[in-house]
Enzyme design. Sequence first.
Site, PDB file in Angstrom:
ATOM      1  N   LYS A 283       3.970-132.350  28.248  1.00 30.00           N
ATOM      2  CA  LYS A 283       3.967-132.784  29.694  1.00 30.00           C
ATOM      3  C   LYS A 283       4.720-131.467  30.479  1.00 30.00           C
ATOM      4  O   LYS A 283       3.963-131.124  31.579  1.00 30.00           O
ATOM      5  CB  LYS A 283       4.702-134.001  30.029  1.00 30.00           C
ATOM      6  CG  LYS A 283       5.148-134.422  31.453  1.00 30.00           C
ATOM      7  CD  LYS A 283       3.822-134.750  32.140  1.00 30.00           C
ATOM      8  CE  LYS A 283       4.149-134.994  33.643  1.00 30.00           C
ATOM      9  NZ  LYS A 283       3.052-135.192  34.390  1.00 30.00           N
TER      10      LYS A 283
ATOM     11  N   CYS B   7       6.286-132.681  40.611  1.00 26.72           N
ATOM     12  CA  CYS B   7       6.067-132.391  39.144  1.00 26.72           C
ATOM     13  C   CYS B   7       6.298-130.936  38.875  1.00 26.72           C
ATOM     14  O   CYS B   7       7.082-130.348  38.245  1.00 26.72           O
ATOM     15  CB  CYS B   7       4.723-133.104  38.919  1.00 26.72           C
ATOM     16  SG  CYS B   7       4.717-134.822  38.498  1.00 26.72           S
TER      17      CYS B   7
HETATM   18  N1  LIG Z   1       4.455-140.162  40.663  1.00 22.83           N
HETATM   19  C1  LIG Z   1       3.942-139.134  39.767  1.00 22.83           C
HETATM   20  O1  LIG Z   1       2.635-138.944  40.134  1.00 22.83           O
HETATM   21  C2  LIG Z   1       4.175-138.832  38.431  1.00 22.83           C
HETATM   22  C3  LIG Z   1       3.332-138.054  37.503  1.00 22.83           C
HETATM   23  C4  LIG Z   1       3.442-138.082  36.206  1.00 22.83           C
HETATM   24  C5  LIG Z   1       4.835-138.372  35.736  1.00 22.83           C
HETATM   25  N2  LIG Z   1       5.831-138.763  36.519  1.00 22.83           N
HETATM   26  C6  LIG Z   1       7.028-139.145  36.106  1.00 22.83           C
HETATM   27  O2  LIG Z   1       7.128-140.559  36.117  1.00 22.83           O
HETATM   28  C7  LIG Z   1       8.654-140.862  36.057  1.00 22.83           C
HETATM   29  C8  LIG Z   1       8.767-142.044  37.100  1.00 22.83           C
HETATM   30  O3  LIG Z   1       8.266-141.331  38.413  1.00 22.83           O
HETATM   31  P1  LIG Z   1       7.823-142.101  39.689  1.00 22.83           P
HETATM   32  O4  LIG Z   1       7.120-141.127  40.583  1.00 22.83           O
HETATM   33  O5  LIG Z   1       7.172-143.558  39.332  1.00 22.83           O
HETATM   34  O6  LIG Z   1       9.396-142.527  40.386  1.00 22.83           O
HETATM   35  P2  LIG Z   1       9.734-143.414  41.629  1.00 22.83           P
HETATM   36  O7  LIG Z   1      10.827-142.777  42.236  1.00 22.83           O
HETATM   37  O8  LIG Z   1       8.284-143.610  42.504  1.00 22.83           O
HETATM   38  O9  LIG Z   1       9.983-144.726  40.997  1.00 22.83           O
HETATM   39  C9  LIG Z   1      11.224-144.972  39.919  1.00 22.83           C
HETATM   40  C10 LIG Z   1      11.677-146.475  40.105  1.00 22.83           C
HETATM   41  O10 LIG Z   1      12.712-146.714  39.239  1.00 22.83           O
HETATM   42  C11 LIG Z   1      13.568-147.424  39.829  1.00 22.83           C
HETATM   43  N3  LIG Z   1      14.920-147.303  38.987  1.00 22.83           N
HETATM   44  C12 LIG Z   1      16.000-146.199  38.807  1.00 22.83           C
HETATM   45  N4  LIG Z   1      16.703-146.265  38.066  1.00 22.83           N
HETATM   46  C13 LIG Z   1      16.279-147.578  37.441  1.00 22.83           C
HETATM   47  C14 LIG Z   1      17.290-148.360  36.355  1.00 22.83           C
HETATM   48  N5  LIG Z   1      17.993-148.031  35.800  1.00 22.83           N
HETATM   49  N6  LIG Z   1      16.630-149.373  36.034  1.00 22.83           N
HETATM   50  C15 LIG Z   1      15.360-150.049  36.755  1.00 22.83           C
HETATM   51  N7  LIG Z   1      14.810-149.394  37.452  1.00 22.83           N
HETATM   52  C16 LIG Z   1      15.390-148.008  37.929  1.00 22.83           C
HETATM   53  C17 LIG Z   1      13.847-146.947  41.200  1.00 22.83           C
HETATM   54  O11 LIG Z   1      14.394-147.703  42.217  1.00 22.83           O
HETATM   55  C18 LIG Z   1      12.425-146.933  41.566  1.00 22.83           C
HETATM   56  O12 LIG Z   1      11.677-148.113  42.054  1.00 22.83           O
HETATM   57  C19 LIG Z   1       9.537-139.781  36.518  1.00 22.83           C
HETATM   58  O13 LIG Z   1      10.051-139.097  35.250  1.00 22.83           O
HETATM   59  C20 LIG Z   1       8.322-138.767  37.089  1.00 22.83           C
HETATM   60  O14 LIG Z   1       8.594-137.307  36.610  1.00 22.83           O
HETATM   61  C21 LIG Z   1       5.405-139.109  37.668  1.00 22.83           C
END
Ligand SMILES: NC(=O)c1ccc[n+]([C@@H]2O[C@H](COP(=O)([O-])OP(=O)(O)OC[C@H]3O[C@@H](n4cnc5c(N)ncnc54)[C@H](O)[C@@H]3O)[C@@H](O)[C@H]2O)c1
Length: 405
Positions: free
Chosen positions: A206, A260
């Site tokens: 990744k 990212c």
């Molecule tokens: N958004 C993208 O396009 C994308 C693409 C690839 C990878 N990622 C990776 O995926 C992961 C998540 O990204 P995202 O964009 O969905 O994040 P986001 O910020 O949209 O959502 C994360 C959620 O997790 C919740 N959260 C935080 N701590 C928590 C806990 N201890 N228990 C329960 N809930 C909790 C937050 O309230 C939030 O709603 C990250 O590591 C990101 O780098 C994201």
Amino acid sequence: MKEMSQKVVTIGLGYIGLPTSALIANGGIEVCGVDVNPKVVETINQGKIHIVEPELDKSVEKAVKSGLLKATTEAVEADTYLIVVPTPFKEKNEPDISYVEAATKGIIPLLKEGDLYIIESTSPVGTTEKMMRLIYQERPELQDKLYVAYCPERVLPGNVIHELVYNDRVIGGVNEASTEKAIEFYSQFVKGELHRTNARTAEMCKLTENSSRDVQIAFANELSLICDKADINVWELINLANKHPRVNILQPGCGVGGHCIAVDPYFIVADFPVESQIIGKAREINNYKSFWVAEKIKNAKLEFHLRNGRKPRVALMGLAFKPDIDDLRESPAKYIVNKVLQNDSNGEYFIVEPNIEDHNVFKLTDYQKAIEEADIIAFLVAHKEFKGVEIKEDKIVLDFCGIRK
Ligand SMILES: NC(=O)c1ccc[n+]([C@@H]2O[C@H](COP(=O)([O-])OP(=O)(O)OC[C@H]3O[C@@H](n4cnc5c(N)ncnc54)[C@H](O)[C@@H]3O)[C@@H](O)[C@H]2O)c1
């Protein structure tokens, strides 16, 4: 160990966790989505969504109505646990895995023999093994009785519903049994190919994908700096160089943004600072490009002032981190706008972002009005609205995103 389970807990209901939960639920598997934010939980339980993503509203509504997707603030017992919480970086560009750790700690008391634990959050190499050790430290009786794997997400925001199903996935367990168990789990709802590896390789994969993009963009940005000094049109140059059958240079821009590509390379640099020379330098070049763009705009303003005896009106075209989206996270354009406005309180600016109605810091202007009234027009993001707009000849146009190439 026992048969494939049919209850899933997803921890983190954001851009990735929510569509994933809905997809699994719509495939007939019971899902409990967990989020620390009670508002998020409440919204989802009403069958609604709190983020902007095409088609996601229908998918969540269907999953909630069927009774297979429920959201809560506290994890419940399940057979498969997916960790999809944020992994931002700290002040010195070091990865912050505290959310992954907190989410893991929350489910440790619920784990039982034969459960599958998967991290999807983008994570530094070794995080999955670290979490496994954390789990076994607190629950030594479960040692080697769980399946533990890492499976990164690589969807494109705006096309998540499709890509979640059709993208290939890389799946790496801490041992072969874990890899197989995770493959079995994803094969229930992913139609893309599932590639087997180990957890460390999957984590690095990744980070590599996004670092590769960052390095390639840095090459294009470096060319743009050279060409500016050499009085060469960089867009024409790249177009011509790409006529070579084995050359494929990306387009330069005003930096690199988003959560990212502008973030993940730091996860490698923080852990391997001596080895990651090109990756680290690419981050520097792409950051420097934004600084350079801001300086160019400031210089153009100064020249205008000296020549005309009055300050110019400046249009700053775009705030988002890439064309045609409303996402400002780590946006170079936003950084540039801030830099240009700094210490110039009586300057006249038109800040334009057609994908956003209101901003809490910047007063936004309609793009046509900005183009009509500004003396200097700086294109920062190649939004579709800006393409082909007519600009009067007496205007100074600074094109940092190749929209007028
Ligand atoms: N958004 C993208 O396009 C994308 C693409 C690839 C990878 N990622 C990776 O995926 C992961 C998540 O990204 P995202 O964009 O969905 O994040 P986001 O910020 O949209 O959502 C994360 C959620 O997790 C919740 N959260 C935080 N701590 C928590 C806990 N201890 N228990 C329960 N809930 C909790 C937050 O309230 C939030 O709603 C990250 O590591 C990101 O780098 C994201």
